[in-house]
Write a protein that holds these residues in place. Sequence first.
Motif, PDB file in Angstrom:
ATOM      1  N   ARG A  64       0.813  -1.229   0.000  1.00  0.00           N
ATOM      2  CA  ARG A  64       0.000   0.000   0.000  1.00  0.00           C
ATOM      3  C   ARG A  64       0.836   1.265   0.000  1.00  0.00           C
ATOM      4  N   LYS A  67       0.762   2.949  -3.203  1.00  0.00           N
ATOM      5  CA  LYS A  67      -0.552   3.306  -3.743  1.00  0.00           C
ATOM      6  C   LYS A  67      -0.629   4.762  -4.186  1.00  0.00           C
ATOM      7  N   TYR A  76      -8.643  -1.904  -5.721  1.00  0.00           N
ATOM      8  CA  TYR A  76      -7.836  -2.879  -4.993  1.00  0.00           C
ATOM      9  C   TYR A  76      -8.688  -4.005  -4.415  1.00  0.00           C
TER      10      TYR A  76
END
Length: 167
Positions: A64, A67, A76
């Motif tokens: 993450r 991200k 996701y």
Amino acid sequence: VGTIQDITEHKLAERHVKKIQVALEQCPLSIMITDPSGIIEYVNPAFTAVTGYMAEEAIGRNPRFLKSPNTTHEFYQAMWSVLTKGKAWLGEFENRKKDGSLFYERATLAPVWDEEGIVTNYIGIKEDITRARQEKAERRVLEAQLHQSQKLESLGSLAGGVAHDMN
């Protein structure tokens, strides 16, 4: 007194493992291996080249941290839904490098099973497609400009023909 043991199979297995390790390290595509909960266990040098994160900075973390703010939570969730069903996920997404810049990746993510059919890891093999996407966008702009100039050329020919007829 002594014992002799044939270690041929053991040496062949070691060579096989070493060959796979070298291939992963030298692969030009970014490779990431996580545990079943998504914690990174391995990244290759191509991952570092693309993201700017050293292996030591990535291992032990959830992906993450890469991200992009432009990628939705639902995206996701859909990706993990495919993976947790035991299927491979193929697609493209935007991620963030260590310096904060954004980049696009084409990825194949897949579960890795043990002998009993239990998922032990997930592997991600990813290619940085940022440049290809930029070139494609530039090509679209140039094609639109060409189309516009062709329309103007047609309009000019038509106006010239009308003017000629008027004369």
